[in-house]
Design an enzyme around this catalytic site. Sequence first.
Site, PDB file in Angstrom:
ATOM      1  N   SER A 192       0.791  -1.235   0.000  1.00 20.54           N
ATOM      2  CA  SER A 192       0.000   0.000   0.000  1.00 20.54           C
ATOM      3  C   SER A 192       0.820   1.281   0.000  1.00 20.54           C
ATOM      4  O   SER A 192       0.251   2.372  -0.018  1.00 20.54           O
ATOM      5  CB  SER A 192      -0.946   0.015   1.211  1.00 20.54           C
ATOM      6  OG  SER A 192      -1.972  -0.925   1.030  1.00 20.54           O
ATOM      7  N   LYS A 195      -0.212   3.751  -2.628  1.00 19.27           N
ATOM      8  CA  LYS A 195      -1.272   4.775  -2.537  1.00 19.27           C
ATOM      9  C   LYS A 195      -0.733   6.214  -2.521  1.00 19.27           C
ATOM     10  O   LYS A 195      -1.489   7.151  -2.812  1.00 19.27           O
ATOM     11  CB  LYS A 195      -2.144   4.507  -1.307  1.00 19.27           C
ATOM     12  CG  LYS A 195      -2.946   3.211  -1.392  1.00 19.27           C
ATOM     13  CD  LYS A 195      -3.823   3.017  -0.167  1.00 19.27           C
ATOM     14  CE  LYS A 195      -4.710   1.785  -0.289  1.00 19.27           C
ATOM     15  NZ  LYS A 195      -3.965   0.514  -0.154  1.00 19.27           N
ATOM     16  N   SER A 249      -5.377   3.409   4.744  1.00 22.30           N
ATOM     17  CA  SER A 249      -5.025   2.478   3.666  1.00 22.30           C
ATOM     18  C   SER A 249      -6.257   1.709   3.189  1.00 22.30           C
ATOM     19  O   SER A 249      -6.188   0.499   2.946  1.00 22.30           O
ATOM     20  CB  SER A 249      -3.932   1.509   4.146  1.00 22.30           C
ATOM     21  OG  SER A 249      -3.220   0.991   3.046  1.00 22.30           O
ATOM     22  N   LYS A 355       3.035   6.583   5.517  1.00 18.19           N
ATOM     23  CA  LYS A 355       2.233   5.586   4.793  1.00 18.19           C
ATOM     24  C   LYS A 355       2.744   4.205   5.141  1.00 18.19           C
ATOM     25  O   LYS A 355       3.953   3.949   5.105  1.00 18.19           O
ATOM     26  CB  LYS A 355       2.296   5.791   3.274  1.00 18.19           C
ATOM     27  CG  LYS A 355       1.325   4.890   2.514  1.00 18.19           C
ATOM     28  CD  LYS A 355      -0.111   5.301   2.775  1.00 18.19           C
ATOM     29  CE  LYS A 355      -1.108   4.223   2.398  1.00 18.19           C
ATOM     30  NZ  LYS A 355      -1.180   3.133   3.407  1.00 18.19           N
TER      31      LYS A 355
END
Length: 410
Positions: A192, A195, A249, A355
């Site tokens: 992820s 993203k 996420s 993140k």
Amino acid sequence: MNKVVAFLFGLICFSSQSFAATTPKPYVPDEPVISKPVIKPVLKKTIVVKRAVKTPIATAKVSKIKSPVKTLATKTAPVTKTTKAGKIKATKNSTVTSIALNSTQRLNKYSRVQKNKSHQLAQHVDAKPARIASRSVAPVKASPAANPTRVTNIPLTSGSPFLDSSSALVMNANTGRMIYGKNAARRTPIASITKLMTSMVVLDAKLSMDQPITISDADVDRVKKSSSRLEVGTTLSRYDTMWLALMSSENRAAHSLARTYPGGTSAFVAAMNRKARALGMNHTVFYDPTGLNKDNTSTAADLALMVQAAYRYPQIRQFTTSTEHDIISASGRQLHYKNSNALVREGVWDIQLSKTGYIKEAGRCLVMVAEVQSKPMVMVFLDAGATSGRISDARNIKTWLERQPTNQLG
């Protein structure tokens, strides 16, 4: 009478001839002893002159034989000692020189390997604005661990941090100087972390953040069969959709951002890869906007460039560092979402971008921009095995950075 005389005369003649033929030569008493003086000079010449003087090896062999030869060799020792002194000394010196040359050759080989590793990393991230290699060419003077020539695999010393992550990188977000690296050029799935690129492509398109987006069946994960609290039919603004995608996420939210892009998901993924090339991420490829596809791969060096670029977007900094956000689902329920990074939730660090990512193939991943010694530091951690491995790695790196001289942090 005459016959008898003739017979006796013949017998006497025959006996005298037989006696003369069988009489041995005169006895020489020294004959058996003569063989010894003949043998001794031969042994002396063979051992002392030819074997002992010719090479040290021959002398060593003779000295091991338990026989009279040993006595002879011992007697000639004074002779061989004076003749061999120069040879023995020269042999020892030549051996030492050979060993020294071998050590030098091994050191040169090691240096060449290290230079090749550094050259390979430089090829991954070279010659573009805000590129890592161009920022880290100048060697760091004080701290060996911060030497840019060892960014791909810095040997762990007593002062270097221990990391669970297979790949890691630390870079100054403002200057692009690389401070620490571990397998920074190794390509691996990024889950992820994808993203961040998804959000940059949406923002680059200048799409309305107030436009409503409805979660559809097309946004359901059919790759990993992951669950989601975001029900099909839920309508959110693009603003809230991106918020959930970055902070928590949320996979359905990220996929809906790509689906509603002009040209659809395929055009969106193509834009992601174009953006990666524009940033100099030459070892990165995207196949989907969520990171659920294991073929979304990159390197720690490339991701540092992506994080550095994302750091320039105020919306991304805001969404990734918020601790919680509420939305209303299609069924009218209020859903409470939290940040997926425990360090952000704790609120102790000055984190300016964050993140997380996880799929089985990628392991536990984390990228951040955190302020250390008044400098924004990009931190990339990929493929940590333990559940808390990426968080522990971030703490260890921060502690290590705080011990470094300020001028070594770029």
